[in-house]
Scaffold this active site. Structure first.
Site, PDB file in Angstrom:
ATOM      1  N   GLU A 148       5.525  69.374  26.920  1.00 34.10           N
ATOM      2  CA  GLU A 148       5.746  70.531  27.782  1.00 34.10           C
ATOM      3  C   GLU A 148       4.928  70.443  29.060  1.00 34.10           C
ATOM      4  O   GLU A 148       3.887  69.766  29.103  1.00 34.10           O
ATOM      5  CB  GLU A 148       5.400  71.827  27.034  1.00 34.10           C
ATOM      6  CG  GLU A 148       6.297  72.122  25.853  1.00 34.10           C
ATOM      7  CD  GLU A 148       5.972  73.457  25.195  1.00 34.10           C
ATOM      8  OE1 GLU A 148       5.360  74.322  25.871  1.00 34.10           O
ATOM      9  OE2 GLU A 148       6.316  73.643  24.019  1.00 34.10           O
ATOM     10  N   ASP A 172       4.843  61.676  15.793  1.00 33.58           N
ATOM     11  CA  ASP A 172       5.726  62.850  15.850  1.00 33.58           C
ATOM     12  C   ASP A 172       5.751  63.489  17.240  1.00 33.58           C
ATOM     13  O   ASP A 172       5.701  64.698  17.368  1.00 33.58           O
ATOM     14  CB  ASP A 172       5.251  63.872  14.806  1.00 33.58           C
ATOM     15  CG  ASP A 172       6.232  65.019  14.636  1.00 33.58           C
ATOM     16  OD1 ASP A 172       7.448  64.770  14.686  1.00 33.58           O
ATOM     17  OD2 ASP A 172       5.779  66.166  14.465  1.00 33.58           O
TER      18      ASP A 172
END
Length: 577
Positions: A443, A438
């Protein structure tokens, strides 16, 4: 005559006794000398250097595969050993093939403890009811201690430039002290009055963590702040609990009296329960123990890109229901038919009475992960992963249909220069070891631009299946054939019997507070880590073989050399005698 005979016999007996004692004393001295010559363990420095030389060997993978084949054939119940301390002769119950590898690996003897700081997370355990204690260390070095004292984890680094710190303490003001008003929320009921100044000793653990984030990592190796930070997450009083907005599943933001915040993920399923094989990855539950285990694995791999996460038993009534100011959350509490206190919150998918989170009857297992600095102080940028899955039951992503997809990625910014591609492959290896499918986004801190590490956040869907490996997770490595040298050396080290990945993970996880309830990962999950590590090293070996077949000797296109002084270090340092 009789007196003379008696006196002579006493003299003879006394002489025999003296001779016998002298002989025994001589034998004792000789045996002690022989014992010391044969049983003295080599120094940690000498054996670490032997391991360094061994890791450079290009024929390493085939020997490692033989070792794992022998290990995997042993039933899990019989191969589980106490890894907290190694015998002076090396790992216990080793096979003959393991013994071959042992000759080039580290043997740590009793009494040979490395000088320097001890990782605080290895020595501090928070008890079931929140009591703080120091784990007594034996005379020998544990596998985890030996791993973290290895030169690969302690390579010298230059001082960090001022601009490479994420946050800085503001310059000294007129009053000479740092104002605490910026940390005070609109409702500070229950908060402790803060008395902080410019000295880091006065800062709470969460602030020291924030101030320790640099361009290359979230926290340094052997960070002394890890122990007080773990204590705060697992024992400090909770003064507020509200639901975190967004996401498909229930998450709470917990606040502490010193203005620190943590993300709580509740227990959704039992540790030994595998994800249903008919369930798609995007429909899987998030697991509290997966968040904790991911932090430990990230740390063992030497990445340090996942915020610290600790297990905790939370009282659903006194630590959530009674103190929440979130009216939407408060309306979802109820008592189950067996008198367990439950709640479900509001979110996209799994927030309903059918998927309620329940205490037993009020105690709830959960993970608490340290929150990163607020985006108003440190902006983060979200990047779509080039190998993002389609999140469709019928459609395939582009990378699943095009085997040369990486050629396109390599030409696309920011993957066309710098370390971004090998950073992403580091994350790929972590996800494959955990079985996490997943990873659709990642980031970075915007301050550092493209030249920085990737944050490995949201790992709750990891460790769902131990009986099945998902090879598609490794597609970036398989297609791009690119890996950091330091990452490869860490992986090779963790495949050696002295530092076996499953053993150091078992030991690391045993220091989490929830270990007093049950192990964070089952033995089957730990065994899967070793099996998947073999697969990663096999993939790298295939890449190197393809490179040699195309361009002859050398693997410059496969290995990104971020430790150029490594071979020089091994060559010129003389082992201690």
């Amino acid at each position: 005559m009789r007196w003379y005979t008696r006196r002579r016999s006493r003299t003879v007996c006394l002489s025999l006794v003296v001779a016998s004692l002298s002989l025994h004393l001589l034998l004792t001295v000789l045996s002690r000398s022989v014992y010391q010559n044969h049983c003295d363990a080599p120094s940690p420095r000498q054996t670490h250097l032997n391991t360094l030389r061994a890791l450079v060997d290009t024929n390493y993978t085939s020997r490692m595969l033989d070792n794992y084949a022998t290990y995997a054939k042993t039933p899990p119940g019989t191969r589980k050993v106490n890894s907290s301390h190694m015998d002076s002769n090396g790992p216990q119950e080793m096979s003959e093939k393991d013994a071959v590898t042992t000759k080039m690996a580290v043997k740590v003897g009793h009494g040979h403890k490395e000088e320097g700081p001890v990782d605080s997370l290895m020595t501090v355990r928070v008890g079931k009811f929140g009591s703080m204690g120091i784990k007594p260390m034996g005379s020998g070095m544990s596998k985890l201690e030996a791993l973290f004292s290895h030169p690969l984890y302690n390579m010298p680094t230059p001082p960090i430039p001022e601009d490479d710190w994420l946050l800085k303490v503001k310059p000294k003001g007129k009053a000479g002290e740092m104002s605490t008003q910026m940390w005070v929320s609109d409702s500070d009921i229950g908060d402790d009055s803060a008395h902080w100044n410019r000295s880091s000793d006065s800062h709470p653990p969460w602030l020291r963590f924030h101030l320790g984030i640099s361009r290359w990592q979230l926290y340094p190796h052997l960070d002394p702040n890890m122990a007080p930070l773990a204590q705060q997450l697992s024992t400090h009083r909770i003064v507020s609990a509200v639901q975190k907005s967004g996401g498909t599943q229930l998450k709470l933001v917990m606040s502490f009296p010193n203005y620190g915040h943590a993300i709580l993920k509740p227990m959704k399923q039992e540790r030994d329960e595998e994800t249903n094989f008919n369930l798609y990855y995007f429909s899987d539950f998030e697991r509290h123990n997966a968040e904790i285990a991911a932090f430990h694995l990230d740390r063992v791999l030497g990445y340090r890109r996942i915020p610290p996460a600790v297990g905790r038993l939370v009282d659903v009534v006194t630590e959530i229901k009674d103190i929440t100011t979130d009216h939407k959350l408060a309306r979802t509490f109820f008592t189950s038919p067996v008198n367990n206190v439950c709640f479900y919150g509001q979110c996209s998918y799994y927030c309903s009475t059918e998927h309620a989170v329940c205490g037993r009857p009020q105690n709830l297992e959960a993970s608490l992960a340290m929150m990163l600095p607020d985006t108003s102080l440190a902006t983060r940028r979200s990047w779509r992963s080039p190998w993002k899955r389609s999140y469709s039951r019928s459609k395939l992503a582009v990378w699943e249909k095009d085997p040369d997809y990486c050629d396109t990625v390599k030409k696309t910014p920011p993957y066309n220069k710098g370390t971004r591609l090998v950073d992403l492959i580091d994350m790929t290896i972590l996800d494959f070891l955990m079985g996490n499918m997943d990873r659709h986004h990642y980031e970075t801190f915007e301050k550092f631009g493209n030249n920085t590490f990737l944050l490995h956040l949201d790992n709750g869907r990891a460790f769902g299946r131990h009986s099945k490996d998902e090879p598609s997770i490794l597609t970036p490595l398989e297609q791009c054939c690119r890996i950091r040298r330091s990452t490869l050396l860490h992986l090779r080290l963790l495949s050696l019997p002295q530092y076996r990945l499953s053993d150091v993970m078992r030991e690391s996880l045993s220091h989490d507070p929830l270990f007093s309830v049950a192990p964070l990962l089952s033995e089957l999950h730990l065994s899967a880590l070793d099996r998947r590590l073999v697969t990663v090293l096999q993939t790298v070996s295939r890449c190197q073989e393809r490179q040699r077949s195309r361009h002859g000797e050398g693997d410059d296109d496969v290995i990104y050399d971020d430790v150029t002084d490594y071979k020089t270090l091994v060559k010129h340092v003389t082992p201690a005698g």
